[in-house]
Motif scaffolding. Structure first.
Motif, PDB file in Angstrom:
ATOM      1  N   HIS A  29       0.803  -1.211   0.000  1.00 21.77           N
ATOM      2  CA  HIS A  29       0.000   0.000   0.000  1.00 21.77           C
ATOM      3  C   HIS A  29       0.841   1.268   0.000  1.00 21.77           C
ATOM      4  O   HIS A  29       0.459   2.266  -0.573  1.00 21.77           O
ATOM      5  N   SER A  30       1.993   1.269   0.655  1.00 19.62           N
ATOM      6  CA  SER A  30       2.747   2.504   0.755  1.00 19.62           C
ATOM      7  C   SER A  30       3.291   2.946  -0.590  1.00 19.62           C
ATOM      8  O   SER A  30       3.569   4.121  -0.787  1.00 19.62           O
ATOM      9  N   ASN A  31       3.474   2.045  -1.547  1.00 20.96           N
ATOM     10  CA  ASN A  31       3.970   2.395  -2.870  1.00 20.96           C
ATOM     11  C   ASN A  31       2.900   2.300  -3.945  1.00 20.96           C
ATOM     12  O   ASN A  31       3.207   2.421  -5.118  1.00 20.96           O
ATOM     13  N   TYR A  32       1.692   2.065  -3.526  1.00 23.63           N
ATOM     14  CA  TYR A  32       0.624   1.815  -4.461  1.00 23.63           C
ATOM     15  C   TYR A  32      -0.470   2.873  -4.349  1.00 23.63           C
ATOM     16  O   TYR A  32      -0.746   3.394  -3.285  1.00 23.63           O
ATOM     17  N   ALA A  33      -1.087   3.179  -5.486  1.00 20.25           N
ATOM     18  CA  ALA A  33      -2.330   3.929  -5.503  1.00 20.25           C
ATOM     19  C   ALA A  33      -3.473   2.930  -5.385  1.00 20.25           C
ATOM     20  O   ALA A  33      -3.412   1.837  -5.950  1.00 20.25           O
ATOM     21  N   ALA A  99       2.486   2.953  -7.926  1.00 16.90           N
ATOM     22  CA  ALA A  99       2.408   4.361  -8.330  1.00 16.90           C
ATOM     23  C   ALA A  99       3.348   5.246  -7.516  1.00 16.90           C
ATOM     24  O   ALA A  99       3.054   6.414  -7.304  1.00 16.90           O
ATOM     25  N   GLN A 100       4.471   4.692  -7.096  1.00 17.40           N
ATOM     26  CA  GLN A 100       5.391   5.498  -6.291  1.00 17.40           C
ATOM     27  C   GLN A 100       5.819   6.734  -7.051  1.00 17.40           C
ATOM     28  O   GLN A 100       6.242   6.652  -8.204  1.00 17.40           O
ATOM     29  N   GLY A 101       5.673   7.916  -6.434  1.00 16.33           N
ATOM     30  CA  GLY A 101       6.067   9.172  -7.044  1.00 16.33           C
ATOM     31  C   GLY A 101       4.965   9.863  -7.827  1.00 16.33           C
ATOM     32  O   GLY A 101       5.125  11.003  -8.244  1.00 16.33           O
ATOM     33  N   ILE A 102       3.839   9.201  -8.023  1.00 13.38           N
ATOM     34  CA  ILE A 102       2.710   9.799  -8.746  1.00 13.38           C
ATOM     35  C   ILE A 102       1.692  10.278  -7.730  1.00 13.38           C
ATOM     36  O   ILE A 102       1.114   9.483  -7.001  1.00 13.38           O
ATOM     37  N   GLU A 103       1.468  11.580  -7.679  1.00 13.49           N
ATOM     38  CA  GLU A 103       0.623  12.143  -6.634  1.00 13.49           C
ATOM     39  C   GLU A 103      -0.849  12.188  -7.004  1.00 13.49           C
ATOM     40  O   GLU A 103      -1.690  12.418  -6.141  1.00 13.49           O
ATOM     41  N   THR A 104      -1.182  11.976  -8.266  1.00 16.17           N
ATOM     42  CA  THR A 104      -2.565  12.080  -8.702  1.00 16.17           C
ATOM     43  C   THR A 104      -3.306  10.773  -8.470  1.00 16.17           C
ATOM     44  O   THR A 104      -2.845   9.725  -8.904  1.00 16.17           O
ATOM     45  N   PRO A 105      -4.477  10.817  -7.803  1.00 18.13           N
ATOM     46  CA  PRO A 105      -5.282   9.591  -7.675  1.00 18.13           C
ATOM     47  C   PRO A 105      -5.817   9.156  -9.030  1.00 18.13           C
ATOM     48  O   PRO A 105      -6.068   9.978  -9.908  1.00 18.13           O
ATOM     49  N   PHE A 106      -6.034   7.860  -9.203  1.00 16.21           N
ATOM     50  CA  PHE A 106      -6.524   7.315 -10.467  1.00 16.21           C
ATOM     51  C   PHE A 106      -8.012   6.982 -10.362  1.00 16.21           C
ATOM     52  O   PHE A 106      -8.430   6.304  -9.434  1.00 16.21           O
ATOM     53  N   SER A 107      -8.793   7.439 -11.325  1.00 14.90           N
ATOM     54  CA  SER A 107     -10.239   7.239 -11.261  1.00 14.90           C
ATOM     55  C   SER A 107     -10.790   6.339 -12.365  1.00 14.90           C
ATOM     56  O   SER A 107     -11.995   6.083 -12.402  1.00 14.90           O
ATOM     57  N   LEU A 108      -9.930   5.857 -13.250  1.00 15.56           N
ATOM     58  CA  LEU A 108     -10.388   4.989 -14.327  1.00 15.56           C
ATOM     59  C   LEU A 108      -9.971   3.555 -14.040  1.00 15.56           C
ATOM     60  O   LEU A 108      -8.850   3.302 -13.606  1.00 15.56           O
ATOM     61  N   ASP A 109     -10.880   2.626 -14.310  1.00 16.05           N
ATOM     62  CA  ASP A 109     -10.588   1.256 -13.915  1.00 16.05           C
ATOM     63  C   ASP A 109      -9.388   0.681 -14.672  1.00 16.05           C
ATOM     64  O   ASP A 109      -8.657  -0.150 -14.109  1.00 16.05           O
ATOM     65  N   TRP A 110      -9.136   1.131 -15.884  1.00 15.22           N
ATOM     66  CA  TRP A 110      -8.016   0.569 -16.645  1.00 15.22           C
ATOM     67  C   TRP A 110      -6.662   1.064 -16.102  1.00 15.22           C
ATOM     68  O   TRP A 110      -5.617   0.557 -16.503  1.00 15.22           O
ATOM     69  N   HIS A 111      -6.689   2.018 -15.199  1.00 16.59           N
ATOM     70  CA  HIS A 111      -5.454   2.452 -14.550  1.00 16.59           C
ATOM     71  C   HIS A 111      -4.909   1.394 -13.591  1.00 16.59           C
ATOM     72  O   HIS A 111      -3.736   1.415 -13.252  1.00 16.59           O
ATOM     73  N   TYR A 112      -5.767   0.511 -13.141  1.00 14.97           N
ATOM     74  CA  TYR A 112      -5.405  -0.406 -12.073  1.00 14.97           C
ATOM     75  C   TYR A 112      -5.024  -1.781 -12.599  1.00 14.97           C
ATOM     76  O   TYR A 112      -5.621  -2.288 -13.556  1.00 14.97           O
ATOM     77  N   ASP A 113      -4.063  -2.398 -11.928  1.00 13.96           N
ATOM     78  CA  ASP A 113      -3.548  -3.694 -12.342  1.00 13.96           C
ATOM     79  C   ASP A 113      -4.072  -4.856 -11.505  1.00 13.96           C
ATOM     80  O   ASP A 113      -4.076  -5.991 -11.965  1.00 13.96           O
ATOM     81  N   TYR A 114      -4.474  -4.582 -10.291  1.00 11.59           N
ATOM     82  CA  TYR A 114      -4.891  -5.646  -9.381  1.00 11.59           C
ATOM     83  C   TYR A 114      -6.274  -5.336  -8.818  1.00 11.59           C
ATOM     84  O   TYR A 114      -6.579  -4.183  -8.491  1.00 11.59           O
ATOM     85  N   TRP A 115      -7.081  -6.382  -8.692  1.00  9.15           N
ATOM     86  CA  TRP A 115      -8.460  -6.235  -8.226  1.00  9.15           C
ATOM     87  C   TRP A 115      -8.801  -7.317  -7.197  1.00  9.15           C
ATOM     88  O   TRP A 115      -8.331  -8.452  -7.284  1.00  9.15           O
TER      89      TRP A 115
END
Length: 125
Positions: A29-33, A99-115
């Motif tokens: 979690h600490s390196n993940y969005a 997402a380490q280093g990326i400050e913007t939250p992701f709101s699109l489902d295709w942004h995510y790799d794990y569910w």
């Protein structure tokens, strides 16, 4: 491979509250969005809330002021849901991406790799 497990769903009356939790299989979690999505019967999956690597948060308009996403520990993210409405009824899914280093939250489902597998939330009127 990151595995996610949601918990905390259930049946609640309108106006009530639930707290969903998402546990990761590793200390990711600490390196993940992280994000929460939901899918109601007959509808497409929709964005609910997200938290970035830097803990910036983002919410869909319909839950602003009622839901809060937070990191509880290195491997746990929660979604506190207050003032629940019948239209919040859905299966809720937790999602993650590195997402380490990326400050913007992701709101699109295709942004995510794990569910995760999802947890049912039912709000009765």
């Amino acid at each position: 491979q990151v595995q996610l497990l949601e918990s905390g769903g259930g049946l609640v009356e309108a106006g009530g509250a639930l707290r969903l939790s998402c546990a990761a299989s590793e200390r990711a979690h600490s390196n993940y969005a992280m994000g929460w999505f939901r899918q109601a019967p007959g509808k497409e999956r929709e964005f609910v809330a997200a938290i970035s690597w830097s803990d910036d948060t983002l919410y869909t308009d319909s839950v602003k002021g009622r839901f809060t996403i937070s990191r509880d520990s290195e491997n746990m993210v929660s979604l506190q849901m207050n003032s629940l409405k019948p239209e919040d009824t859905a299966v809720y899914y937790c999602a993650a991406r590195f997402a380490q280093g990326i400050e913007t939250p992701f709101s699109l489902d295709w942004h995510y790799d794990y569910w995760g597998q999802g947890t049912q939330v039912t709000v009765s009127s």
